[in-house]
Design an enzyme around this catalytic site. Structure first.
Site, PDB file in Angstrom:
ATOM      1  N   ARG A   1     131.155 -38.705  17.406  1.00 57.96           N
ATOM      2  CA  ARG A   1     130.136 -37.793  16.823  1.00 57.96           C
ATOM      3  C   ARG A   1     129.956 -38.064  15.331  1.00 57.96           C
ATOM      4  NH1 ARG A   1     132.038 -32.023  18.555  1.00 57.96           N
ATOM      5  NH2 ARG A   1     130.177 -31.374  17.428  1.00 57.96           N
TER       6      ARG A   1
ATOM      7  N   GLN B   1     126.274 -22.941  12.742  1.00 57.39           N
ATOM      8  CA  GLN B   1     127.357 -23.250  13.677  1.00 57.39           C
ATOM      9  C   GLN B   1     127.598 -24.760  13.677  1.00 57.39           C
ATOM     10  OE1 GLN B   1     126.864 -20.684  17.513  1.00 57.39           O
ATOM     11  NE2 GLN B   1     124.818 -21.087  16.723  1.00 57.39           N
TER      12      GLN B   1
ATOM     13  N   ASP C   1     127.641 -30.751  11.071  1.00 57.16           N
ATOM     14  CA  ASP C   1     127.106 -32.075  10.690  1.00 57.16           C
ATOM     15  C   ASP C   1     126.700 -32.184   9.225  1.00 57.16           C
ATOM     16  OD1 ASP C   1     124.155 -31.131  12.604  1.00 57.16           O
ATOM     17  OD2 ASP C   1     124.634 -30.696  10.503  1.00 57.16           O
TER      18      ASP C   1
ATOM     19  N   HIS D   1     131.750 -22.930  11.787  1.00 60.08           N
ATOM     20  CA  HIS D   1     132.618 -23.716  12.669  1.00 60.08           C
ATOM     21  C   HIS D   1     133.142 -24.980  12.007  1.00 60.08           C
ATOM     22  CE1 HIS D   1     130.679 -21.588  16.359  1.00 60.08           C
ATOM     23  NE2 HIS D   1     131.580 -20.845  15.747  1.00 60.08           N
TER      24      HIS D   1
ATOM     25  N   SER E   1     121.911 -21.681  21.578  1.00 62.95           N
ATOM     26  CA  SER E   1     121.918 -21.040  22.911  1.00 62.95           C
ATOM     27  C   SER E   1     122.533 -19.651  22.811  1.00 62.95           C
ATOM     28  CB  SER E   1     122.734 -21.890  23.889  1.00 62.95           C
ATOM     29  OG  SER E   1     124.042 -22.075  23.353  1.00 62.95           O
TER      30      SER E   1
ATOM     31  N   ASN F   1     113.043 -21.574  19.389  1.00 61.96           N
ATOM     32  CA  ASN F   1     113.703 -22.413  20.371  1.00 61.96           C
ATOM     33  C   ASN F   1     112.640 -22.915  21.347  1.00 61.96           C
ATOM     34  OD1 ASN F   1     115.469 -23.296  22.548  1.00 61.96           O
ATOM     35  ND2 ASN F   1     117.067 -22.041  21.583  1.00 61.96           N
TER      36      ASN F   1
ATOM     37  N   ALA G   1     112.421 -26.911  16.175  1.00 59.45           N
ATOM     38  CA  ALA G   1     112.617 -26.464  14.784  1.00 59.45           C
ATOM     39  C   ALA G   1     111.859 -27.344  13.800  1.00 59.45           C
ATOM     40  CB  ALA G   1     114.115 -26.501  14.464  1.00 59.45           C
TER      41      ALA G   1
HETATM   42  C1  BV8 Z   1     137.338 -16.850  18.416  1.00 56.26           C
HETATM   43  C2  BV8 Z   1     132.965 -26.523  16.660  1.00 56.26           C
HETATM   44  C3  BV8 Z   1     138.918 -15.189  17.849  1.00 56.26           C
HETATM   45  C4  BV8 Z   1     133.691 -27.660  17.257  1.00 56.26           C
HETATM   46  C5  BV8 Z   1     132.407 -24.872  18.382  1.00 56.26           C
HETATM   47  C6  BV8 Z   1     139.141 -16.887  25.429  1.00 56.26           C
HETATM   48  C7  BV8 Z   1     140.068 -17.155  24.431  1.00 56.26           C
HETATM   49  C8  BV8 Z   1     139.690 -17.231  23.097  1.00 56.26           C
HETATM   50  C9  BV8 Z   1     138.379 -17.029  22.726  1.00 56.26           C
HETATM   51  C10 BV8 Z   1     137.481 -16.783  23.733  1.00 56.26           C
HETATM   52  C11 BV8 Z   1     137.821 -16.697  25.055  1.00 56.26           C
HETATM   53  N1  BV8 Z   1     136.705 -16.443  25.792  1.00 56.26           N
HETATM   54  C12 BV8 Z   1     135.636 -16.367  24.958  1.00 56.26           C
HETATM   55  C13 BV8 Z   1     136.098 -16.563  23.724  1.00 56.26           C
HETATM   56  C14 BV8 Z   1     135.355 -16.577  22.526  1.00 56.26           C
HETATM   57  C15 BV8 Z   1     134.918 -18.033  22.313  1.00 56.26           C
HETATM   58  C16 BV8 Z   1     133.560 -18.165  22.959  1.00 56.26           C
HETATM   59  O1  BV8 Z   1     132.602 -17.631  22.444  1.00 56.26           O
HETATM   60  N2  BV8 Z   1     133.480 -18.875  24.104  1.00 56.26           N
HETATM   61  C17 BV8 Z   1     132.190 -19.010  24.761  1.00 56.26           C
HETATM   62  C18 BV8 Z   1     132.024 -20.421  25.311  1.00 56.26           C
HETATM   63  C19 BV8 Z   1     132.111 -17.940  25.860  1.00 56.26           C
HETATM   64  N3  BV8 Z   1     134.858 -18.184  20.889  1.00 56.26           N
HETATM   65  C20 BV8 Z   1     135.918 -18.692  20.233  1.00 56.26           C
HETATM   66  O2  BV8 Z   1     136.921 -19.131  20.741  1.00 56.26           O
HETATM   67  C21 BV8 Z   1     135.760 -18.645  18.712  1.00 56.26           C
HETATM   68  N4  BV8 Z   1     136.947 -18.089  18.135  1.00 56.26           N
HETATM   69  O3  BV8 Z   1     136.817 -16.144  19.236  1.00 56.26           O
HETATM   70  O4  BV8 Z   1     138.422 -16.477  17.637  1.00 56.26           O
HETATM   71  C22 BV8 Z   1     140.041 -15.360  18.813  1.00 56.26           C
HETATM   72  C23 BV8 Z   1     141.080 -16.210  18.446  1.00 56.26           C
HETATM   73  C24 BV8 Z   1     142.138 -16.338  19.321  1.00 56.26           C
HETATM   74  C25 BV8 Z   1     142.136 -15.653  20.550  1.00 56.26           C
HETATM   75  C26 BV8 Z   1     141.051 -14.829  20.897  1.00 56.26           C
HETATM   76  C27 BV8 Z   1     140.003 -14.693  20.038  1.00 56.26           C
HETATM   77  C28 BV8 Z   1     135.572 -20.048  18.161  1.00 56.26           C
HETATM   78  C29 BV8 Z   1     134.326 -20.674  18.763  1.00 56.26           C
HETATM   79  C30 BV8 Z   1     133.996 -21.968  18.001  1.00 56.26           C
HETATM   80  C31 BV8 Z   1     134.013 -23.132  18.963  1.00 56.26           C
HETATM   81  N5  BV8 Z   1     133.587 -24.331  18.260  1.00 56.26           N
HETATM   82  N6  BV8 Z   1     132.059 -25.941  17.645  1.00 56.26           N
HETATM   83  C32 BV8 Z   1     132.746 -28.762  17.635  1.00 56.26           C
HETATM   84  O5  BV8 Z   1     131.563 -28.767  17.213  1.00 56.26           O
HETATM   85  O6  BV8 Z   1     133.220 -29.663  18.340  1.00 56.26           O
HETATM   86  S1  BV8 Z   1     131.274 -24.169  19.415  1.00 56.26           S
HETATM   87  C33 BV8 Z   1     129.904 -25.195  19.688  1.00 56.26           C
HETATM   88  O7  BV8 Z   1     129.043 -24.481  20.555  1.00 56.26           O
HETATM   89  C34 BV8 Z   1     129.049 -25.415  18.471  1.00 56.26           C
HETATM   90  O8  BV8 Z   1     129.704 -25.403  17.263  1.00 56.26           O
HETATM   91  C35 BV8 Z   1     128.082 -24.309  18.484  1.00 56.26           C
HETATM   92  O9  BV8 Z   1     128.488 -23.398  17.537  1.00 56.26           O
HETATM   93  C36 BV8 Z   1     128.328 -23.614  19.744  1.00 56.26           C
HETATM   94  C37 BV8 Z   1     127.053 -23.128  20.361  1.00 56.26           C
HETATM   95  O10 BV8 Z   1     126.277 -24.251  20.652  1.00 56.26           O
HETATM   96  P1  BV8 Z   1     124.758 -24.325  20.092  1.00 56.26           P
HETATM   97  O11 BV8 Z   1     124.820 -24.681  18.653  1.00 56.26           O
HETATM   98  O12 BV8 Z   1     124.014 -23.097  20.451  1.00 56.26           O
HETATM   99  O13 BV8 Z   1     124.253 -25.581  20.904  1.00 56.26           O
HETATM  100  P2  BV8 Z   1     123.844 -25.623  22.432  1.00 56.26           P
HETATM  101  O14 BV8 Z   1     123.850 -27.050  22.843  1.00 56.26           O
HETATM  102  O15 BV8 Z   1     124.637 -24.606  23.208  1.00 56.26           O
HETATM  103  O16 BV8 Z   1     122.336 -25.096  22.402  1.00 56.26           O
HETATM  104  C38 BV8 Z   1     121.339 -25.879  21.732  1.00 56.26           C
HETATM  105  C39 BV8 Z   1     120.104 -25.014  21.661  1.00 56.26           C
HETATM  106  O17 BV8 Z   1     119.113 -25.726  20.934  1.00 56.26           O
HETATM  107  C40 BV8 Z   1     119.515 -24.694  23.017  1.00 56.26           C
HETATM  108  O18 BV8 Z   1     119.147 -23.317  23.049  1.00 56.26           O
HETATM  109  C41 BV8 Z   1     118.251 -25.578  23.079  1.00 56.26           C
HETATM  110  O19 BV8 Z   1     117.217 -24.959  23.834  1.00 56.26           O
HETATM  111  C42 BV8 Z   1     117.875 -25.639  21.636  1.00 56.26           C
HETATM  112  N7  BV8 Z   1     117.112 -26.826  21.221  1.00 56.26           N
HETATM  113  C43 BV8 Z   1     117.100 -28.072  21.781  1.00 56.26           C
HETATM  114  N8  BV8 Z   1     116.264 -28.868  21.062  1.00 56.26           N
HETATM  115  C44 BV8 Z   1     115.771 -28.113  20.033  1.00 56.26           C
HETATM  116  C45 BV8 Z   1     116.307 -26.822  20.137  1.00 56.26           C
HETATM  117  N9  BV8 Z   1     116.006 -25.833  19.276  1.00 56.26           N
HETATM  118  C46 BV8 Z   1     115.140 -26.129  18.282  1.00 56.26           C
HETATM  119  N10 BV8 Z   1     114.588 -27.348  18.111  1.00 56.26           N
HETATM  120  C47 BV8 Z   1     114.877 -28.366  18.961  1.00 56.26           C
HETATM  121  N11 BV8 Z   1     114.304 -29.573  18.801  1.00 56.26           N
END
Ligand code: BV8
Ligand code: ZN
Length: 261
Positions: free
Chosen positions: A72, A103, A106, A121, A192, A216, A234
């Site tokens: 990446r 989030q 990059d 993040h 998302s 979006n 965007a």
């Molecule tokens: C936390 C960095 C407190 C790394 C990322 C069980 C245990 C622990 C936690 C959890 C659990 N269950 C749930 C959780 C909470 C968890 C969570 O939310 N899970 C989700 C999956 C359900 N969160 C966490 O763990 C967070 N910490 O809660 O701490 C805690 C601590 C300990 C114990 C308990 C609680 C930390 C989360 C951070 C994870 N790291 N990234 C890396 O990059 O490798 S997340 C990763 O996905 C990205 O960083 C981004 O932030 C995130 C969301 O992705 P998007 O950016 O939205 O991208 P995506 O592909 O999904 O969507 C793209 C969108 O763009 C689409 O809508 C598409 O339609 C649109 N698009 C496409 N083209 C275009 C466009 N829009 C505009 N223009 C275009 N041209």
């Protein structure tokens, strides 16, 4: 480039806004050529997030996780900010305070010139020792030589990003929540809205009285709770929106009072 239909309410709120929060996700960088996470071509299409973006995955298979981030980082080193990033920089000339809460890891918002960026993040260009925390400069990445080791303690070097199950950087999170709580308008762009607590930023803003518009190509969970959904990429919508705002700010010669009449 088709102009997008923005509501009068959004334009009026933006034209009179003192503070605007822009909450961005991977879709913001898609037009720069950075793959999103969950799209068909998404970087997670082959793996599940839990298999890569967690400390458990890193300890279980450091080489695989390190190579994924090296891959990446290599993509990000070849791309440029796009017209959407640049539009957000131009917005700073029209609104007193523009806070980017991203989030994305990059660094494209800062490279475009945005002055207030909160990286919830982390940032893929920074790395540190998983054992003693010493910062580590990766320089030219040589993933093939295995995961780099810390010069101080021999620990494994990891990317300075927030993995699932890890806490968000406190200062960035607190500043982002403060900005959201004081925003007149919140735009969520290219996300998302499935990852928490980040995805609560637009909700915090709207609860505090901000007008929330979601940008979006496809409506998702954030569109459901927003005041307005603007369909489009965007890199097209944001320049259109800033152009409309500039037009509102530039008194048209047709309406200026005639001299001396
Ligand atoms: C936390 C960095 C407190 C790394 C990322 C069980 C245990 C622990 C936690 C959890 C659990 N269950 C749930 C959780 C909470 C968890 C969570 O939310 N899970 C989700 C999956 C359900 N969160 C966490 O763990 C967070 N910490 O809660 O701490 C805690 C601590 C300990 C114990 C308990 C609680 C930390 C989360 C951070 C994870 N790291 N990234 C890396 O990059 O490798 S997340 C990763 O996905 C990205 O960083 C981004 O932030 C995130 C969301 O992705 P998007 O950016 O939205 O991208 P995506 O592909 O999904 O969507 C793209 C969108 O763009 C689409 O809508 C598409 O339609 C649109 N698009 C496409 N083209 C275009 C466009 N829009 C505009 N223009 C275009 N041209
Ligand atoms: Zn160390």
């Amino acid at each position: 480039m088709s102009p997008h239909a923005f509501s009068r309410r959004l334009l009026d709120r933006l034209a009179t806004a003192h503070s605007v929060v822009i909450f961005t996700g991977a879709g913001m960088s898609a037009d720069s050529g950075v793959p999103t996470f969950r799209g068909a071509e998404g970087i997670w299409s082959r793996f599940k997030p839990e298999e890569l973006a967690t400390m458990h995955a890193f300890l279980r298979n450091p080489q695989l996780v390190w190579e994924w981030y090296a891959h990446r980082r290599a993509i990000i080193s070849t791309v440029q900010p796009n017209a959407g990033h640049r539009a957000l920089v131009a917005l700073e000339r029209l609104v007193a305070r523009v806070s980017i809460v991203t989030q994305n890891i990059d660094n494209l918002h800062r490279r475009a010139g945005s002055t207030t960026v909160y990286e919830l993040h982390g940032n893929i260009e920074r790395n540190y020792c998983a054992k003693c925390g010493s910062p580590h400069d990766v320089g030219v990445d040589t993933a093939s030589e295995g995961v780099p080791r810390c010069g101080h303690c021999g620990g494994l070097i990891r990317p300075d990003v927030v993995w699932f199950g890890e806490m968000l950087p406190e200062d960035e999170w607190d500043a982002a929540v403060r900005a959201a709580g004081g925003a007149d308008v919140c735009l969520s762009v290219g996300t998302s809205g499935v990852v928490y607590p980040a995805a609560s930023i637009p909700v915090i803003a709207r609860r505090a009285g901000a007008f929330h518009a979601d940008v979006n190509p496809e409506p998702g969970p954030l569109a459901d709770g927003a005041d307005e959904f603007i369909r489009g990429p965007a890199a097209e919508v944001l320049p259109d929106l800033v152009r409309r705002l500039e037009e509102l700010r530039t008194p048209s010669i047709l309406t200026a009072p005639e001299e001396g009449h």
